[in-house]
Design a protein around this motif. Structure first.
Motif, PDB file in Angstrom:
ATOM      1  N   VAL A 194      22.606  20.633 -20.319  1.00 47.45           N
ATOM      2  CA  VAL A 194      21.475  20.237 -19.478  1.00 47.45           C
ATOM      3  C   VAL A 194      20.508  19.357 -20.262  1.00 47.45           C
ATOM      4  O   VAL A 194      19.997  18.356 -19.752  1.00 47.45           O
ATOM      5  N   ASN A 195      20.266  19.705 -21.513  1.00 44.97           N
ATOM      6  CA  ASN A 195      19.362  18.917 -22.347  1.00 44.97           C
ATOM      7  C   ASN A 195      19.885  17.497 -22.542  1.00 44.97           C
ATOM      8  O   ASN A 195      19.152  16.513 -22.397  1.00 44.97           O
ATOM      9  N   SER A 196      21.177  17.378 -22.869  1.00 44.46           N
ATOM     10  CA  SER A 196      21.793  16.061 -23.053  1.00 44.46           C
ATOM     11  C   SER A 196      21.804  15.279 -21.745  1.00 44.46           C
ATOM     12  O   SER A 196      21.552  14.059 -21.727  1.00 44.46           O
ATOM     13  N   ALA A 197      22.100  15.952 -20.629  1.00 44.09           N
ATOM     14  CA  ALA A 197      22.148  15.282 -19.331  1.00 44.09           C
ATOM     15  C   ALA A 197      20.773  14.745 -18.927  1.00 44.09           C
ATOM     16  O   ALA A 197      20.668  13.636 -18.383  1.00 44.09           O
ATOM     17  N   ASN A 198      19.723  15.501 -19.195  1.00 46.13           N
ATOM     18  CA  ASN A 198      18.374  15.040 -18.846  1.00 46.13           C
ATOM     19  C   ASN A 198      17.983  13.802 -19.634  1.00 46.13           C
ATOM     20  O   ASN A 198      17.380  12.864 -19.091  1.00 46.13           O
ATOM     21  N   ILE A 199      18.322  13.799 -20.926  1.00 47.23           N
ATOM     22  CA  ILE A 199      18.034  12.621 -21.746  1.00 47.23           C
ATOM     23  C   ILE A 199      18.810  11.417 -21.219  1.00 47.23           C
ATOM     24  O   ILE A 199      18.263  10.314 -21.071  1.00 47.23           O
ATOM     25  N   ALA A 200      20.098  11.621 -20.940  1.00 46.96           N
ATOM     26  CA  ALA A 200      20.936  10.524 -20.453  1.00 46.96           C
ATOM     27  C   ALA A 200      20.456  10.013 -19.107  1.00 46.96           C
ATOM     28  O   ALA A 200      20.422   8.796 -18.865  1.00 46.96           O
ATOM     29  N   LEU A 201      20.040  10.910 -18.232  1.00 49.77           N
ATOM     30  CA  LEU A 201      19.627  10.509 -16.886  1.00 49.77           C
ATOM     31  C   LEU A 201      18.348   9.676 -16.927  1.00 49.77           C
ATOM     32  O   LEU A 201      18.303   8.567 -16.372  1.00 49.77           O
ATOM     33  N   ASP A 202      17.314  10.203 -17.592  1.00 48.96           N
ATOM     34  CA  ASP A 202      16.066   9.448 -17.666  1.00 48.96           C
ATOM     35  C   ASP A 202      16.258   8.136 -18.410  1.00 48.96           C
ATOM     36  O   ASP A 202      15.720   7.092 -18.014  1.00 48.96           O
ATOM     37  N   GLY A 203      17.022   8.187 -19.495  1.00 46.06           N
ATOM     38  CA  GLY A 203      17.266   6.966 -20.255  1.00 46.06           C
ATOM     39  C   GLY A 203      18.002   5.928 -19.447  1.00 46.06           C
ATOM     40  O   GLY A 203      17.681   4.728 -19.504  1.00 46.06           O
ATOM     41  N   SER A 204      18.988   6.343 -18.670  1.00 43.33           N
ATOM     42  CA  SER A 204      19.768   5.379 -17.882  1.00 43.33           C
ATOM     43  C   SER A 204      18.914   4.724 -16.807  1.00 43.33           C
ATOM     44  O   SER A 204      19.038   3.516 -16.554  1.00 43.33           O
ATOM     45  N   TYR A 205      18.024   5.495 -16.190  1.00 42.36           N
ATOM     46  CA  TYR A 205      17.147   4.909 -15.179  1.00 42.36           C
ATOM     47  C   TYR A 205      16.190   3.896 -15.801  1.00 42.36           C
ATOM     48  O   TYR A 205      15.954   2.824 -15.242  1.00 42.36           O
TER      49      TYR A 205
END
Length: 334
Positions: free
Chosen positions: A190-201
């Motif tokens: 979840v931690n990695s996914a949140n970083i990836a999601l916000d970063g990708s946007y």
């Protein structure tokens, strides 16, 4: 057993313990000696009670042990030397000892975030399926939610809120090891996914520079703390599976105590990262200065672990609590 020979052989040890127990001030070395003599005398008392039922000697040894126990408990807690030894040796050694666990955890989690981020940047369909366009617009626009989050409360309140949130997440990761570390894995995902999601946007909106300017000042130490908590939690879980030469109970007790030492360290590092997130990240300093501060704090922490921690570890320090902090166990005499 010859009681006279037993007394002659052990009397110097008992007398030395008695002198140390009544000494007003003790050096760190004398505290260690006092502890060793206390444990040895406790074993002698067990032998006397079992094999040499001498009331006078039992009373003498019991009195000496009572005095040494008093000297080992309350008075020593206030000594700055003991506190200094904890932060200069015990804590960094505990962190260094687990370096392969949290280092591997960090690499795996960051690689996962990178892979997911690259995928989302190059797959608009996936990004749009995860969040609505309105949400993404509000998140990524200049002055949007991603930027204003760091000013969403007075700095002092914000720092405390961030610290408590990260504190509970990290302690959950640390002590979930008792469940074989299984809860750590979804937490890391979840931690990695949140970083990836916000970063990708943010990157897809052409604002990747803003993303890194706001993440790096506090995120270096914050993520390191989270990875340490996760790695040590996994190490604790692995102890249940492979305790090594120790019994499973003994191994779990030892690793649990060391985990507690690491937990104290994470309270402090997360407090520091919370301060950075509240006072440095949203400040008016240039981006290079804010990132530089975060990088300097991270470098200082890693030097603390890999310089002080390595030295202490090579001297034999593991981060485990000394025996005076543990429950006394007298040997059973057949």
């Amino acid at each position: 057993m010859d009681i006279d020979a037993f007394v002659v052989r052990n009397a110097p040890k008992w007398n030395r313990l008695n002198r140390l127990a009544r000494q007003r001030r003790l050096t760190v070395g004398e505290v260690d000696e006092l502890l060793a003599l206390h444990q040895a005398t406790a074993r002698d008392l067990s032998v006397v009670r079992t094999n040499l039922p001498d009331a006078e000697m039992v009373g003498r040894l019991s009195g000496t042990l009572a005095a040494s126990r008093a000297a080992l408990t309350a008075p020593r807690v206030a000594r700055w030397a003991v506190l200094g030894a904890f932060f200069a040796e015990k804590l960094p050694a505990a962190l260094y000892r687990a370096r392969w666990w949290w280092g591997t955890t960090a690499i795996a989690a960051l690689l996962l975030a990178l892979v997911m981020g690259i995928w989302l940047v190059h797959d608009p369909t996936a990004r749009n399926a995860l969040e609505t366009p309105d949400y993404v617009q509000q998140l990524t626009k200049p002055g949007g939610d991603f930027e204003t989050y760091y000013r969403s409360a007075p700095a002092r309140d914000f720092a405390f809120r961030v610290w408590t949130n990260n504190f509970f997440i990290s302690w959950e990761a640390l002590f979930s090891g008792i469940l074989l570390g299984i809860p750590v894995l979804p937490m890391l995902f979840v931690n990695s996914a949140n970083i990836a999601l916000d970063g990708s946007y943010m990157v897809s909106a052409g604002r990747g520079d803003v993303f890194f300017e706001l993440i790096l000042p506090h995120g270096l130490l914050e993520l390191t703390s989270v990875f340490i908590a996760a790695g040590v939690g996994l190490k604790l879980g692995w102890t249940l599976i492979a305790p090594g030469a120790r019994s499973r109970v003994t191994a779990l007790q030892q690793e649990g105590r060391i985990t507690g030492v690491v937990a104290i360290g994470m309270v402090l590092t997360l407090a520091c990262s919370g301060f950075l997130e509240a006072f440095v990240t949203p400040s008016g300093l240039p981006a290079w200065a804010r990132i530089g501060i975060g990088a300097a704090v991270e470098a200082a922490f890693l030097a603390y672990v890999f310089v002080l921690g390595r030295r202490a570890y090579l001297r034999g320090e593991t981060g485990d609590l000394s025996a005076v902090d543990q429950i006394d166990e007298l040997p059973r005499v057949a």
